[in-house]
Write a protein that holds these residues in place. Structure first.
Motif, PDB file in Angstrom:
ATOM      1  N   SER A  49       0.846  -1.191   0.000  1.00  0.00           N
ATOM      2  CA  SER A  49       0.000   0.000   0.000  1.00  0.00           C
ATOM      3  C   SER A  49       0.883   1.243   0.000  1.00  0.00           C
ATOM      4  O   SER A  49       1.709   1.424   0.892  1.00  0.00           O
ATOM      5  N   GLU A  50       0.718   2.062  -1.034  1.00  0.00           N
ATOM      6  CA  GLU A  50       1.486   3.302  -1.162  1.00  0.00           C
ATOM      7  C   GLU A  50       0.908   4.372  -0.242  1.00  0.00           C
ATOM      8  O   GLU A  50      -0.310   4.499  -0.115  1.00  0.00           O
ATOM      9  N   ILE A  51       1.786   5.154   0.381  1.00  0.00           N
ATOM     10  CA  ILE A  51       1.367   6.247   1.255  1.00  0.00           C
ATOM     11  C   ILE A  51       2.234   7.462   0.923  1.00  0.00           C
ATOM     12  O   ILE A  51       3.431   7.443   1.160  1.00  0.00           O
ATOM     13  N   GLN A  52       1.623   8.500   0.355  1.00  0.00           N
ATOM     14  CA  GLN A  52       2.364   9.733   0.066  1.00  0.00           C
ATOM     15  C   GLN A  52       2.354  10.606   1.306  1.00  0.00           C
ATOM     16  O   GLN A  52       1.290  10.931   1.842  1.00  0.00           O
ATOM     17  N   LEU A  53       3.545  10.957   1.764  1.00  0.00           N
ATOM     18  CA  LEU A  53       3.669  11.733   2.994  1.00  0.00           C
ATOM     19  C   LEU A  53       4.539  12.965   2.766  1.00  0.00           C
ATOM     20  O   LEU A  53       5.489  12.929   1.974  1.00  0.00           O
ATOM     21  N   GLN A  54       4.203  14.028   3.495  1.00  0.00           N
ATOM     22  CA  GLN A  54       4.953  15.280   3.429  1.00  0.00           C
ATOM     23  C   GLN A  54       5.679  15.510   4.755  1.00  0.00           C
ATOM     24  O   GLN A  54       5.209  15.081   5.817  1.00  0.00           O
ATOM     25  N   GLU A  55       6.791  16.173   4.676  1.00  0.00           N
ATOM     26  CA  GLU A  55       7.566  16.504   5.871  1.00  0.00           C
ATOM     27  C   GLU A  55       6.673  17.207   6.896  1.00  0.00           C
ATOM     28  O   GLU A  55       5.885  18.080   6.557  1.00  0.00           O
ATOM     29  N   ILE A  99       6.745  12.653  10.178  1.00  0.00           N
ATOM     30  CA  ILE A  99       7.516  12.419   8.957  1.00  0.00           C
ATOM     31  C   ILE A  99       8.600  13.485   8.805  1.00  0.00           C
ATOM     32  O   ILE A  99       8.326  14.680   8.847  1.00  0.00           O
ATOM     33  N   GLU A 100       9.833  13.026   8.644  1.00  0.00           N
ATOM     34  CA  GLU A 100      10.979  13.925   8.550  1.00  0.00           C
ATOM     35  C   GLU A 100      11.321  14.305   7.110  1.00  0.00           C
ATOM     36  O   GLU A 100      11.982  15.307   6.884  1.00  0.00           O
ATOM     37  N   GLN A 101      10.887  13.479   6.153  1.00  0.00           N
ATOM     38  CA  GLN A 101      11.222  13.740   4.753  1.00  0.00           C
ATOM     39  C   GLN A 101      10.033  13.391   3.869  1.00  0.00           C
ATOM     40  O   GLN A 101       9.476  12.302   3.973  1.00  0.00           O
ATOM     41  N   SER A 102       9.655  14.300   2.989  1.00  0.00           N
ATOM     42  CA  SER A 102       8.551  14.053   2.057  1.00  0.00           C
ATOM     43  C   SER A 102       8.923  12.936   1.092  1.00  0.00           C
ATOM     44  O   SER A 102      10.089  12.781   0.725  1.00  0.00           O
ATOM     45  N   GLY A 103       7.915  12.148   0.705  1.00  0.00           N
ATOM     46  CA  GLY A 103       8.183  11.094  -0.263  1.00  0.00           C
ATOM     47  C   GLY A 103       7.051  10.092  -0.344  1.00  0.00           C
ATOM     48  O   GLY A 103       6.020  10.208   0.308  1.00  0.00           O
TER      49      GLY A 103
END
Length: 126
Positions: A49-55, A99-103
């Motif tokens: 499962s993909e999860i797009q996260l922002q810093e 989250i420390e880094q977007s990705g």
């Protein structure tokens, strides 16, 4: 020679065996929450499962698993395929991350001969 009724009975028996195999897999997602549920007997497969996260976003993961037999693994990976979190199996817990880094992160669930239940639910606070 087989008659139509014998063919029909044979097909019904096969369908009943497939339905009664005890394996179900559900997954649902939206922009800020998602859930994966597995109830299975002898599940050998994986779910990614993909999860797009922002810093700076807060990722909350609730999970519970019960293992009657087999192997189960749940891990959260970074965009560069590094393991960020390895979740305990055979337990119920909650994990909170900032989250420390977007990705593009992904949750990987792997089962080999897995008999049991698994539920993973996550939310993302903006």
């Amino acid at each position: 020679m087989l008659t139509k009724s014998k063919w029909s009975i044979g097909i019904i028996i096969i369908l009943c065996l497939v339905v009664m195999s005890g394996c179900s897999f559900r997954s649902s997602t939206n922009l800020s929450a998602a859930e994966v549920i597995v109830t299975s007997t002898d599940w050998t497969d994986f779910k990614r499962s993909e999860i797009q996260l922002q810093e700076g976003q807060h990722l909350a993961v609730d999970y519970a698993s019960e293992i009657d037999a087999g192997y189960l693994s749940m891990k959260l990976y970074t965009e560069s395929d590094d393991v960020l979190v390895e979740f305990g199996v055979g337990t119920t817990d909650k994990m909170d991350l900032i989250i420390e880094q977007s990705g593009d992160y992904y949750l990987m669930i792997v089962g080999e001969g897995f008999d049991g239940e698994l539920q993973v639910k996550w939310t993302i606070d903006m």
